[in-house]
Design a protein around this motif. Sequence first.
Motif, PDB file in Angstrom:
ATOM      1  N   ILE A  56     -12.109  38.773  48.221  1.00 22.66           N
ATOM      2  CA  ILE A  56     -12.093  37.983  49.457  1.00 22.66           C
ATOM      3  C   ILE A  56     -12.825  36.656  49.321  1.00 22.66           C
ATOM      4  O   ILE A  56     -12.705  35.797  50.189  1.00 22.66           O
ATOM      5  N   PHE A  57     -13.580  36.465  48.237  1.00 23.63           N
ATOM      6  CA  PHE A  57     -14.331  35.223  48.059  1.00 23.63           C
ATOM      7  C   PHE A  57     -13.630  34.241  47.123  1.00 23.63           C
ATOM      8  O   PHE A  57     -13.529  33.063  47.413  1.00 23.63           O
ATOM      9  N   MET A  58     -13.137  34.714  45.985  1.00 21.02           N
ATOM     10  CA  MET A  58     -12.448  33.889  44.997  1.00 21.02           C
ATOM     11  C   MET A  58     -13.231  32.601  44.692  1.00 21.02           C
ATOM     12  O   MET A  58     -12.784  31.489  44.960  1.00 21.02           O
ATOM     13  N   ASP A  59     -14.417  32.764  44.157  1.00 25.25           N
ATOM     14  CA  ASP A  59     -15.277  31.637  43.795  1.00 25.25           C
ATOM     15  C   ASP A  59     -14.522  30.734  42.817  1.00 25.25           C
ATOM     16  O   ASP A  59     -14.113  31.179  41.746  1.00 25.25           O
ATOM     17  N   PRO A  60     -14.302  29.450  43.159  1.00 23.40           N
ATOM     18  CA  PRO A  60     -13.548  28.557  42.269  1.00 23.40           C
ATOM     19  C   PRO A  60     -14.215  28.345  40.910  1.00 23.40           C
ATOM     20  O   PRO A  60     -13.565  27.881  39.973  1.00 23.40           O
ATOM     21  N   LYS A  61     -15.497  28.669  40.807  1.00 25.19           N
ATOM     22  CA  LYS A  61     -16.188  28.510  39.532  1.00 25.19           C
ATOM     23  C   LYS A  61     -15.899  29.658  38.575  1.00 25.19           C
ATOM     24  O   LYS A  61     -16.175  29.564  37.382  1.00 25.19           O
ATOM     25  N   PHE A 135      -1.575  23.134  35.731  1.00 29.64           N
ATOM     26  CA  PHE A 135      -2.746  23.235  36.594  1.00 29.64           C
ATOM     27  C   PHE A 135      -3.967  23.660  35.765  1.00 29.64           C
ATOM     28  O   PHE A 135      -3.832  24.273  34.705  1.00 29.64           O
ATOM     29  N   LYS A 136      -5.146  23.350  36.277  1.00 26.61           N
ATOM     30  CA  LYS A 136      -6.387  23.609  35.554  1.00 26.61           C
ATOM     31  C   LYS A 136      -7.143  24.800  36.154  1.00 26.61           C
ATOM     32  O   LYS A 136      -6.916  25.186  37.290  1.00 26.61           O
ATOM     33  N   GLN A 137      -8.070  25.329  35.372  1.00 23.11           N
ATOM     34  CA  GLN A 137      -8.914  26.419  35.849  1.00 23.11           C
ATOM     35  C   GLN A 137      -9.658  25.964  37.105  1.00 23.11           C
ATOM     36  O   GLN A 137     -10.234  24.879  37.147  1.00 23.11           O
ATOM     37  N   GLY A 138      -9.602  26.778  38.169  1.00 22.92           N
ATOM     38  CA  GLY A 138     -10.219  26.436  39.442  1.00 22.92           C
ATOM     39  C   GLY A 138      -9.267  25.787  40.429  1.00 22.92           C
ATOM     40  O   GLY A 138      -9.623  25.589  41.588  1.00 22.92           O
ATOM     41  N   PHE A 139      -8.048  25.456  39.975  1.00 27.77           N
ATOM     42  CA  PHE A 139      -7.081  24.788  40.855  1.00 27.77           C
ATOM     43  C   PHE A 139      -6.544  25.767  41.894  1.00 27.77           C
ATOM     44  O   PHE A 139      -6.300  26.942  41.615  1.00 27.77           O
ATOM     45  N   ASP A 203      -9.207  21.157  44.395  1.00 29.89           N
ATOM     46  CA  ASP A 203      -8.950  21.645  45.747  1.00 29.89           C
ATOM     47  C   ASP A 203      -9.353  20.542  46.715  1.00 29.89           C
ATOM     48  O   ASP A 203      -9.886  19.500  46.303  1.00 29.89           O
ATOM     49  N   SER A 204      -9.088  20.735  47.982  1.00 32.99           N
ATOM     50  CA  SER A 204      -9.493  19.800  49.028  1.00 32.99           C
ATOM     51  C   SER A 204      -9.799  20.613  50.275  1.00 32.99           C
ATOM     52  O   SER A 204      -9.399  21.780  50.366  1.00 32.99           O
ATOM     53  N   PRO A 205     -10.520  20.047  51.254  1.00 32.91           N
ATOM     54  CA  PRO A 205     -10.903  20.821  52.437  1.00 32.91           C
ATOM     55  C   PRO A 205      -9.735  21.500  53.149  1.00 32.91           C
ATOM     56  O   PRO A 205      -9.868  22.617  53.640  1.00 32.91           O
ATOM     57  N   ASP A 206      -8.582  20.827  53.202  1.00 34.28           N
ATOM     58  CA  ASP A 206      -7.410  21.442  53.833  1.00 34.28           C
ATOM     59  C   ASP A 206      -6.499  22.123  52.822  1.00 34.28           C
ATOM     60  O   ASP A 206      -5.444  22.628  53.176  1.00 34.28           O
ATOM     61  N   HIS A 207      -6.917  22.115  51.545  1.00 35.28           N
ATOM     62  CA  HIS A 207      -6.169  22.733  50.438  1.00 35.28           C
ATOM     63  C   HIS A 207      -4.814  22.064  50.186  1.00 35.28           C
ATOM     64  O   HIS A 207      -3.979  22.588  49.463  1.00 35.28           O
ATOM     65  N   ARG A 208      -4.618  20.868  50.769  1.00 35.89           N
ATOM     66  CA  ARG A 208      -3.345  20.157  50.634  1.00 35.89           C
ATOM     67  C   ARG A 208      -3.508  18.717  50.159  1.00 35.89           C
ATOM     68  O   ARG A 208      -2.645  18.195  49.464  1.00 35.89           O
ATOM     69  N   GLY A 280      -4.641  30.983  37.640  1.00 38.52           N
ATOM     70  CA  GLY A 280      -5.391  31.933  36.832  1.00 38.52           C
ATOM     71  C   GLY A 280      -4.766  32.252  35.486  1.00 38.52           C
ATOM     72  O   GLY A 280      -4.984  33.331  34.941  1.00 38.52           O
ATOM     73  N   TRP A 281      -3.963  31.317  34.946  1.00 35.03           N
ATOM     74  CA  TRP A 281      -3.388  31.554  33.619  1.00 35.03           C
ATOM     75  C   TRP A 281      -4.512  31.569  32.572  1.00 35.03           C
ATOM     76  O   TRP A 281      -5.474  30.800  32.663  1.00 35.03           O
TER      77      TRP A 281
END
Length: 344
Positions: A56-61, A135-139, A203-208, A280-281
Amino acid sequence: MHWSSLTALALVAPSSALLRFGCSQLVVQRIDPLVNPGIAPSPHLHQLIGGNALNIFMDPKEDIGEKATCTTCQFSEDFSNYWTAVMFFKAKNGSVKRVPQIPNIGFEGANGGMTVYYMQDGLANYQQTSKVTAFKQGFRMLIGEAASRTKKESQQFRQITYTCLETPGTRFPETMYFPTKPCPAGIMANVRFPTCWDGKNLDSPDHRSHMAYPESGTFESGGPCPASHPVRVPQLMYETIWDTSSFNDKALWPEDGSQPFVWSMDDTTGFGSHGDYVFGWKGDSLQRAMDSPCYVNCPTLKTQSMTAMNKCSVPKTVTEDVDSSCPTPPTPTSELTRKIDLQP
């Protein structure tokens, strides 16, 4: 075009990279680790596929490509997570039933799930020769707006559509709204993501906002990316087939003849369809695939059996009857963001 024809062409086409693969169901539950991280239950129900590092958290780091130990996707190096809302049937008598998912052509035996695409060019271009940056790790990104209820509201998102399947091979016409008649082979929900990245923000605040569409033309026509988002990335696309065949008896439909299907955020129009993506590749496997002569299948990637795909799962965080839970009205994105900011 039927996929048997597409596959046959793939055997002779001098192509580069177009990935098309199936992913079985990972879990159906009321979580949304992108828009509502740390909140369980989330405002509405989702169906999720991909790697078992989902939480439920999916920490981008966190590199979920390294953390996950299994995936429901055909390519075993893809531990990304992909998800959409869930479709329900609301009968004339008020009862609600979740619509099951069925696999696409070529992925028979999969436990529901979706079909995922990564493309260098439009689907009809068998050459697939354009250069794209993986895409990159954390995207992560989001397309669509759960609160949209009109065509005008949803027009800002290109190519979020539906196909009423006369047969499993039907691929057109596409509409922006729910089909208004019974669909013999089900309803296919299509979600296509933007293809231009700002090259800086994962990422961005609105994810878009870190993503954009071509400034002219379309991805399919080779339209150029805007200067603000100059990096061309793969066209990511989901196809989810909802098996509506057992709900096609018009005697069960509303008295006024309106269509009876509703998204889990209480959307009967279809304009609120949306898709979420967390990359997550493993390692550079996606970039290698995008730079290789892959078409539908890819010899540079490791594949796994349908049994292994179906076996991968995660425990449920929210205890709930997901088969007959009433759809819930959406919470505006701005309010969701405010709630998240207030979390300790």
